[in-house]
Design a protein around this motif. Structure first.
Motif, PDB file in Angstrom:
ATOM      1  N   SER A  71       0.807  -1.229   0.000  1.00 53.15           N
ATOM      2  CA  SER A  71       0.000   0.000   0.000  1.00 53.15           C
ATOM      3  C   SER A  71       0.842   1.282   0.000  1.00 53.15           C
ATOM      4  CB  SER A  71      -0.977  -0.001   1.185  1.00 53.15           C
ATOM      5  OG  SER A  71      -0.303  -0.151   2.409  1.00 53.15           O
ATOM      6  N   GLY A  72       1.538   1.471  -1.077  1.00 51.65           N
ATOM      7  CA  GLY A  72       2.286   2.714  -1.252  1.00 51.65           C
ATOM      8  C   GLY A  72       3.630   2.751  -0.562  1.00 51.65           C
ATOM      9  N   ARG A  73       4.076   1.648   0.022  1.00 49.87           N
ATOM     10  CA  ARG A  73       5.408   1.576   0.633  1.00 49.87           C
ATOM     11  C   ARG A  73       6.160   0.401   0.024  1.00 49.87           C
ATOM     12  NH1 ARG A  73       6.819   5.798   3.673  1.00 49.87           N
ATOM     13  NH2 ARG A  73       8.375   4.538   4.724  1.00 49.87           N
ATOM     14  N   PHE A  74       7.463   0.566  -0.117  1.00 49.93           N
ATOM     15  CA  PHE A  74       8.330  -0.558  -0.491  1.00 49.93           C
ATOM     16  C   PHE A  74       9.017  -0.986   0.795  1.00 49.93           C
ATOM     17  CE2 PHE A  74      12.738  -1.804  -1.826  1.00 49.93           C
ATOM     18  CZ  PHE A  74      12.384  -3.042  -2.340  1.00 49.93           C
ATOM     19  N   GLU A  75       8.736  -2.218   1.218  1.00 49.83           N
ATOM     20  CA  GLU A  75       9.220  -2.675   2.522  1.00 49.83           C
ATOM     21  C   GLU A  75      10.198  -3.837   2.338  1.00 49.83           C
ATOM     22  OE1 GLU A  75       6.242  -3.019   5.785  1.00 49.83           O
ATOM     23  OE2 GLU A  75       7.032  -5.057   5.923  1.00 49.83           O
ATOM     24  N   VAL A  76      11.317  -3.755   3.034  1.00 45.04           N
ATOM     25  CA  VAL A  76      12.337  -4.812   2.968  1.00 45.04           C
ATOM     26  C   VAL A  76      12.574  -5.334   4.385  1.00 45.04           C
ATOM     27  CG1 VAL A  76      14.705  -5.401   2.309  1.00 45.04           C
ATOM     28  CG2 VAL A  76      13.485  -3.624   1.057  1.00 45.04           C
ATOM     29  N   THR A  77      12.545  -6.645   4.533  1.00 41.16           N
ATOM     30  CA  THR A  77      12.869  -7.248   5.830  1.00 41.16           C
ATOM     31  C   THR A  77      14.012  -8.230   5.647  1.00 41.16           C
ATOM     32  OG1 THR A  77      10.536  -7.089   6.462  1.00 41.16           O
ATOM     33  CG2 THR A  77      11.931  -8.496   7.833  1.00 41.16           C
ATOM     34  N   VAL A  78      15.094  -8.008   6.373  1.00 45.98           N
ATOM     35  CA  VAL A  78      16.248  -8.912   6.334  1.00 45.98           C
ATOM     36  C   VAL A  78      16.280  -9.660   7.660  1.00 45.98           C
ATOM     37  CG1 VAL A  78      18.761  -9.083   6.137  1.00 45.98           C
ATOM     38  CG2 VAL A  78      17.518  -7.369   4.795  1.00 45.98           C
ATOM     39  N   SER A  79      16.221 -10.987   7.579  1.00 44.14           N
ATOM     40  CA  SER A  79      16.182 -11.797   8.807  1.00 44.14           C
ATOM     41  C   SER A  79      17.375 -12.739   8.847  1.00 44.14           C
ATOM     42  CB  SER A  79      14.908 -12.651   8.842  1.00 44.14           C
ATOM     43  OG  SER A  79      13.775 -11.852   8.647  1.00 44.14           O
ATOM     44  N   ASP A  85      23.696  -9.484  19.199  1.00 42.52           N
ATOM     45  CA  ASP A  85      24.410  -8.765  20.253  1.00 42.52           C
ATOM     46  C   ASP A  85      23.572  -7.552  20.603  1.00 42.52           C
ATOM     47  OD1 ASP A  85      26.507 -10.541  20.063  1.00 42.52           O
ATOM     48  OD2 ASP A  85      27.443  -9.391  18.438  1.00 42.52           O
ATOM     49  N   GLU A  86      23.905  -6.944  21.715  1.00 43.55           N
ATOM     50  CA  GLU A  86      23.178  -5.748  22.110  1.00 43.55           C
ATOM     51  C   GLU A  86      23.418  -4.656  21.057  1.00 43.55           C
ATOM     52  OE1 GLU A  86      22.836  -2.750  25.915  1.00 43.55           O
ATOM     53  OE2 GLU A  86      24.228  -4.414  25.936  1.00 43.55           O
ATOM     54  N   ILE A  87      22.343  -3.996  20.656  1.00 38.44           N
ATOM     55  CA  ILE A  87      22.449  -2.972  19.623  1.00 38.44           C
ATOM     56  C   ILE A  87      22.467  -1.594  20.253  1.00 38.44           C
ATOM     57  CG2 ILE A  87      21.317  -1.990  17.595  1.00 38.44           C
ATOM     58  CD1 ILE A  87      22.400  -4.820  17.257  1.00 38.44           C
ATOM     59  N   LYS A  88      23.443  -0.800  19.874  1.00 38.83           N
ATOM     60  CA  LYS A  88      23.517   0.569  20.384  1.00 38.83           C
ATOM     61  C   LYS A  88      23.666   1.532  19.201  1.00 38.83           C
ATOM     62  CE  LYS A  88      25.783  -0.876  24.612  1.00 38.83           C
ATOM     63  NZ  LYS A  88      27.086  -0.930  25.292  1.00 38.83           N
ATOM     64  N   PRO A  89      22.565   1.748  18.452  1.00 48.31           N
ATOM     65  CA  PRO A  89      22.697   2.572  17.259  1.00 48.31           C
ATOM     66  C   PRO A  89      23.056   4.024  17.547  1.00 48.31           C
ATOM     67  CG  PRO A  89      20.400   1.958  17.647  1.00 48.31           C
ATOM     68  CD  PRO A  89      21.217   1.234  18.656  1.00 48.31           C
ATOM     69  N   PHE A 121      14.603  -5.666  15.247  1.00 43.22           N
ATOM     70  CA  PHE A 121      14.069  -6.599  16.242  1.00 43.22           C
ATOM     71  C   PHE A 121      15.144  -7.624  16.586  1.00 43.22           C
ATOM     72  CE2 PHE A 121      10.671  -5.307  13.324  1.00 43.22           C
ATOM     73  CZ  PHE A 121       9.746  -4.752  14.198  1.00 43.22           C
ATOM     74  N   PRO A 122      15.966  -7.339  17.602  1.00 45.06           N
ATOM     75  CA  PRO A 122      16.964  -8.344  18.001  1.00 45.06           C
ATOM     76  C   PRO A 122      16.327  -9.421  18.871  1.00 45.06           C
ATOM     77  CG  PRO A 122      17.283  -6.271  19.210  1.00 45.06           C
ATOM     78  CD  PRO A 122      16.013  -6.144  18.429  1.00 45.06           C
ATOM     79  N   SER A 123      16.826 -10.638  18.763  1.00 47.74           N
ATOM     80  CA  SER A 123      16.342 -11.705  19.637  1.00 47.74           C
ATOM     81  C   SER A 123      17.417 -12.780  19.721  1.00 47.74           C
ATOM     82  CB  SER A 123      15.038 -12.304  19.092  1.00 47.74           C
ATOM     83  OG  SER A 123      15.321 -13.310  18.151  1.00 47.74           O
ATOM     84  N   GLY A 126      17.882 -14.586  16.465  1.00 43.37           N
ATOM     85  CA  GLY A 126      18.261 -13.872  15.253  1.00 43.37           C
ATOM     86  C   GLY A 126      17.725 -12.463  15.243  1.00 43.37           C
ATOM     87  N   MET A 127      18.197 -11.695  14.278  1.00 40.98           N
ATOM     88  CA  MET A 127      17.759 -10.309  14.180  1.00 40.98           C
ATOM     89  C   MET A 127      16.942 -10.105  12.915  1.00 40.98           C
ATOM     90  SD  MET A 127      19.975  -6.807  14.058  1.00 40.98           S
ATOM     91  CE  MET A 127      20.589  -6.882  15.712  1.00 40.98           C
ATOM     92  N   ARG A 128      15.949  -9.252  13.048  1.00 44.60           N
ATOM     93  CA  ARG A 128      15.122  -8.897  11.893  1.00 44.60           C
ATOM     94  C   ARG A 128      15.209  -7.386  11.734  1.00 44.60           C
ATOM     95  NH1 ARG A 128       9.402  -8.662  11.665  1.00 44.60           N
ATOM     96  NH2 ARG A 128       9.355  -9.233  13.849  1.00 44.60           N
ATOM     97  N   ILE A 129      15.574  -6.933  10.553  1.00 43.82           N
ATOM     98  CA  ILE A 129      15.622  -5.493  10.278  1.00 43.82           C
ATOM     99  C   ILE A 129      14.580  -5.197   9.207  1.00 43.82           C
ATOM    100  CG2 ILE A 129      17.024  -3.559   9.447  1.00 43.82           C
ATOM    101  CD1 ILE A 129      19.495  -5.031  10.459  1.00 43.82           C
ATOM    102  N   ARG A 130      13.616  -4.374   9.565  1.00 48.83           N
ATOM    103  CA  ARG A 130      12.566  -4.008   8.613  1.00 48.83           C
ATOM    104  C   ARG A 130      12.737  -2.537   8.257  1.00 48.83           C
ATOM    105  NH1 ARG A 130       8.315  -1.522   7.843  1.00 48.83           N
ATOM    106  NH2 ARG A 130       8.344  -0.584   9.919  1.00 48.83           N
ATOM    107  N   MET A 131      12.747  -2.247   6.997  1.00 44.04           N
ATOM    108  CA  MET A 131      12.910  -0.854   6.567  1.00 44.04           C
ATOM    109  C   MET A 131      11.981  -0.601   5.394  1.00 44.04           C
ATOM    110  SD  MET A 131      16.830  -1.607   5.594  1.00 44.04           S
ATOM    111  CE  MET A 131      17.191  -3.261   5.035  1.00 44.04           C
ATOM    112  N   SER A 132      11.568   0.641   5.241  1.00 44.08           N
ATOM    113  CA  SER A 132      10.660   0.919   4.128  1.00 44.08           C
ATOM    114  C   SER A 132      10.853   2.322   3.585  1.00 44.08           C
ATOM    115  CB  SER A 132       9.206   0.698   4.553  1.00 44.08           C
ATOM    116  OG  SER A 132       8.779   1.720   5.417  1.00 44.08           O
TER     117      SER A 132
END
Lengths: 143, 116
Positions: A71-79, A85-89, A121-123, A126-132
């Motif tokens: 719906s009007g977004r291009f969404e990419v999810t890398v899993s 590890d702890e993420i500190k962006p 989404f770290p766990s 594994g980690m999931r990175i969703r961007m759009s």
């Protein structure tokens, strides 16, 4: 909603392929030309991070990318399937902190600076990175 | 596109020409070259990024690693870059404050000469 899924072995050489596929689909989905470089870099960063994590923890497992026209977004999810590890962006830049093999937080910081919308989404599994990014509502932009 | 690397020395400055994509696959080659140059006593490096099509954080890490190595010898690692898409990555990561970035090899050589 059209979805393309791609899985690849955790090899650095495949990251370029993933970038090319993501950029091609972003273009087809109607993401503006001026944003395609950002898509290419952000997807590359997410895949590089996943490849490095898999090589450290589970080299035999594949990495998965989903590319979605939603719906009007291009969404990419890398899993990935490597324990996160702890993420500190928001870590401040410190030259001494930056290792030259690869700095995980550094890659995430680049993604955060590039993608229009990012969720990480770290766990332990594994980690999931969703961007759009914004895209044309009905796919490809008119020429 | 793959990565092409070349280097030459002019006026006490070692100029590293980089062409193509610097990513998780190709960055190790650039790292090896920088390490080799430093090990051979080249402590003032200028990396020309004008023909770089793609740079990611792995590439940034290699450049930062090179900078750390030359600084250990009171050296320098500076860049030539005018491409907005590459400069943007340096800005996002704050590395514009870490590297000297010049518009041309000549400009960098002139600045290097003044610093001597």
């Amino acid at each position: 909603m059209a979805t393309v899924e791609l899985t690849f072995s955790a090899l650095p050489a495949h990251v370029r392929t993933a970038r090319l596929v993501a950029t091609a689909i972003a273009r087809r989905t109607g993401v503006e030309e001026s944003l395609l470089d950002e898509v290419r870099l952000a997807v590359g960063e997410a895949c590089s991070r996943a490849v490095e994590a898999h090589r450290a923890h589970c080299p035999g497992e594949p990495i998965r990318i989903e590319l979605r026209d939603d719906s009007g977004r291009f969404e990419v999810t890398v899993s990935d399937q490597a324990p996160s590890d702890e993420i500190k962006p928001e870590q401040p830049l410190d030259l001494g902190m930056l290792s030259d093999p690869f700095a995980t937080g550094f890659g995430i910081a680049v993604i955060a600076g590039l993608a229009d919308d990012v969720e990480v989404f770290p766990s332990p599994k594994g980690m999931r990175i969703r961007m759009s990014w914004p895209a044309a509502p009905n796919g490809r932009l008119p020429v | 596109m793959d990565l092409k690397l070349d280097h030459r020395t002019e006026d006490g400055l070692t100029i590293v020409e980089v062409e193509g994509e610097i990513d998780v696959y190709t960055a190790p080659r650039l790292r090896e070259l920088l390490i080799d140059l430093v090990n051979k006593g080249n402590f003032h490096l200028l990396v020309n990024m004008e023909k770089v099509d793609f740079l990611d954080s792995t590439g940034l890490g290699v450049l930062v690693g090179g900078l750390k190595r030359v600084r250990a010898h009171d050296g320098s690692l500076e860049l030539v870059c005018t491409q907005e898409r590459i400069l943007k990555i340096f800005r996002i990561t704050g590395l514009t404050k870490v590297f000297g970035i010049y518009a041309s090899v000549d400009e960098a050589k002139e600045a290097h000469g003044k610093d001597k």
